[in-house]
Design an enzyme around this catalytic site. Structure first.
Site, PDB file in Angstrom:
ATOM      1  N   THR A  17      18.226 -10.085  -6.246  1.00  0.00           N
ATOM      2  CA  THR A  17      18.220  -9.335  -5.028  1.00  0.00           C
ATOM      3  C   THR A  17      17.888 -10.223  -3.865  1.00  0.00           C
ATOM      4  OG1 THR A  17      17.300  -7.324  -6.127  1.00  0.00           O
ATOM      5  CG2 THR A  17      16.735  -7.709  -3.939  1.00  0.00           C
ATOM      6  N   SER A  67      20.119  -9.971 -12.204  1.00  0.00           N
ATOM      7  CA  SER A  67      19.713 -10.651 -13.303  1.00  0.00           C
ATOM      8  C   SER A  67      19.477  -9.337 -14.629  1.00  0.00           C
ATOM      9  CB  SER A  67      18.299 -11.414 -13.109  1.00  0.00           C
ATOM     10  OG  SER A  67      17.179 -10.406 -12.976  1.00  0.00           O
ATOM     11  N   THR A 100      14.554 -10.337  -9.902  1.00  0.00           N
ATOM     12  CA  THR A 100      13.192 -10.290 -10.684  1.00  0.00           C
ATOM     13  C   THR A 100      13.388  -9.585 -11.973  1.00  0.00           C
ATOM     14  OG1 THR A 100      13.273  -8.021  -9.579  1.00  0.00           O
ATOM     15  CG2 THR A 100      12.232  -9.774  -8.068  1.00  0.00           C
ATOM     16  N   ASP A 101      14.465  -9.010 -12.354  1.00  0.00           N
ATOM     17  CA  ASP A 101      14.424  -8.147 -13.396  1.00  0.00           C
ATOM     18  C   ASP A 101      14.075  -8.877 -14.920  1.00  0.00           C
ATOM     19  OD1 ASP A 101      14.664  -5.854 -12.094  1.00  0.00           O
ATOM     20  OD2 ASP A 101      16.963  -5.712 -12.585  1.00  0.00           O
TER      21      ASP A 101
HETATM   22  N1  ASP Z   1      18.203  -6.002 -10.175  1.00  0.00           N
HETATM   23  C1  ASP Z   1      17.951  -7.439  -9.387  1.00  0.00           C
HETATM   24  C2  ASP Z   1      18.151  -8.500 -10.237  1.00  0.00           C
HETATM   25  O1  ASP Z   1      17.164  -8.425 -11.213  1.00  0.00           O
HETATM   26  C3  ASP Z   1      16.477  -7.064  -8.915  1.00  0.00           C
HETATM   27  C4  ASP Z   1      15.723  -8.190  -8.279  1.00  0.00           C
HETATM   28  O2  ASP Z   1      16.322  -9.143  -8.217  1.00  0.00           O
HETATM   29  O3  ASP Z   1      14.644  -7.703  -7.663  1.00  0.00           O
HETATM   30  O4  ASP Z   1      18.914  -9.404 -10.035  1.00  0.00           O
END
Ligand code: ASP
Length: 325
Positions: A17, A67, A100-101
């Site tokens: 993200t 991610s 973050t995932d």
């Molecule tokens: N779906 C995103 C990822 O993990 C979520 C994020 O980065 O906050 O790449």
């Protein structure tokens, strides 16, 4: 910890993200992750040169993914490049931009495989770069401040002004900017105006396993370990299905069960897991609880995950099977 020769900071981009964009500025949910290159991200960070205090910045775009789609191929490449840069005496530390995932999984994976002495800091964001108030630039600055701390070492994660260790870090919230926690241990430090205030002493350096990198590189696919959960009505059918569905190189080698409470299991699921264990599958017990860890008892028939959450235990068991050949 740092030598005077270490005059370079390496930033490895993987997407997430933090590199996301949306068609509507301010749309924080319907955006696409992993759209901007890591160099473009750095261009949006004011005060970058001040933060790195004369250190050169070297950038590599290793991947461009959401991610949630993290793969063996990206993890292998990441581990190889982190190992390469960490061995360079000119490098002070490495920052990895990451979604973050699965950030906690990548953090634990790099910790378990490399146990780097130099700081390897994962930086992320909960809002895309096009948000009205994106959090990525500040998180990147805070990650650089963490690399610059004279005592920083090992794999760390920085989000919303808090520095977490790889073993403890866990995503707790799907939307809040301060999405991560370190459970009962708490964060290692907070970052305030570019300075770290330590909340506890840095964890001692871990012992690297020198044979794992070679095994990761030579075995493909890596041993398959799946996660199952104990819940009301868990009858063990999922365990039997997993044992039956994959054969050959992708055959199931291990299972981590996210148990209720202190790693307790529905009696029918437990029966299926014990059958699987008797047939040669490795089975570990973790807990569904977000905090605390399974306390072993003499009556345990399935070993516990030594405090690792289900997703981290899956990696640990996979690496153990990989190391065993
Ligand atoms: N779906 C995103 C990822 O993990 C979520 C994020 O980065 O906050 O790449």
């Amino acid at each position: 910890m740092q030598t005077p020769a270490a005059k370079k900071i390496v930033i490895l981009g993987t997407g997430g993200t933090i590199a996301g964009t949306s068609a509507q500025p301010g749309d924080n949910t319907s955006y696409r992750a992993a759209q901007l290159g890591v160099s473009a991200l750095l261009d949006t960070v004011p005060g970058l040169q001040t933060a790195v205090a004369g250190h050169a910045i070297e950038v590599e775009q290793l991947a461009q993914i959401d991610s949630k789609d993290m793969s063996q191929a990206v993890w292998l490449r990441l581990a190889q490049r982190v190992a390469y840069w960490a061995a360079d005496p000119a490098v002070r530390g490495v920052v990895i931009t990451h979604g973050t995932d699965t950030l906690e999984e990548t953090a634990y994976f790099l910790h378990a495989v490399l146990a780097p002495v130099k700081p390897v800091v994962l930086a992320c964001a909960m809002r895309p770069a096009t948000a009205l108030t994106p959090d990525g630039p500040q998180n990147l600055l805070d990650a650089l401040a963490t690399v610059m701390h004279p005592d920083a070492r090992g794999v760390l994660a920085v989000c919303a002004g808090r520095v977490h260790g790889a073993l403890q870090v866990r995503k707790l919230h799907p939307y809040r900017l301060d999405a991560f926690g370190s459970g009962e241990a708490g964060p290692l430090a907070v970052v305030e105006e570019g300075r770290l205030r330590l909340l506890q002493s840095w964890p001692p350096p871990a012992s690297p396993c020198h044979t794992l990198m070679a095994a990761l590189d030579s075995q493909s696919p890596w041993p398959r370990v799946e996660i199952v959960m104990s819940h009301a009505g868990a009858d063990g059918a999922i365990v039997r299905a997993l044992q039956n569905c994959a054969e050959g190189t992708s055959a199931l080698r291990g299972l981590v069960v996210a148990g209720t409470g202190n790693g307790t299991l529905h009696e029918d699921l437990e029966a299926a897991l014990l059958d699987a264990q008797r047939s040669g599958l490795r089975v570990w017990r973790s807990t569904r609880c977000a905090e605390g860890q399974v306390l072993p008892t003499p009556a345990d028939r399935i070993p516990d995950s030594a405090g690792l959450s289900p997703v981290k235990a899956r990696i640990a068991l996979m690496l153990e099977l990989l190391g065993a050949g």
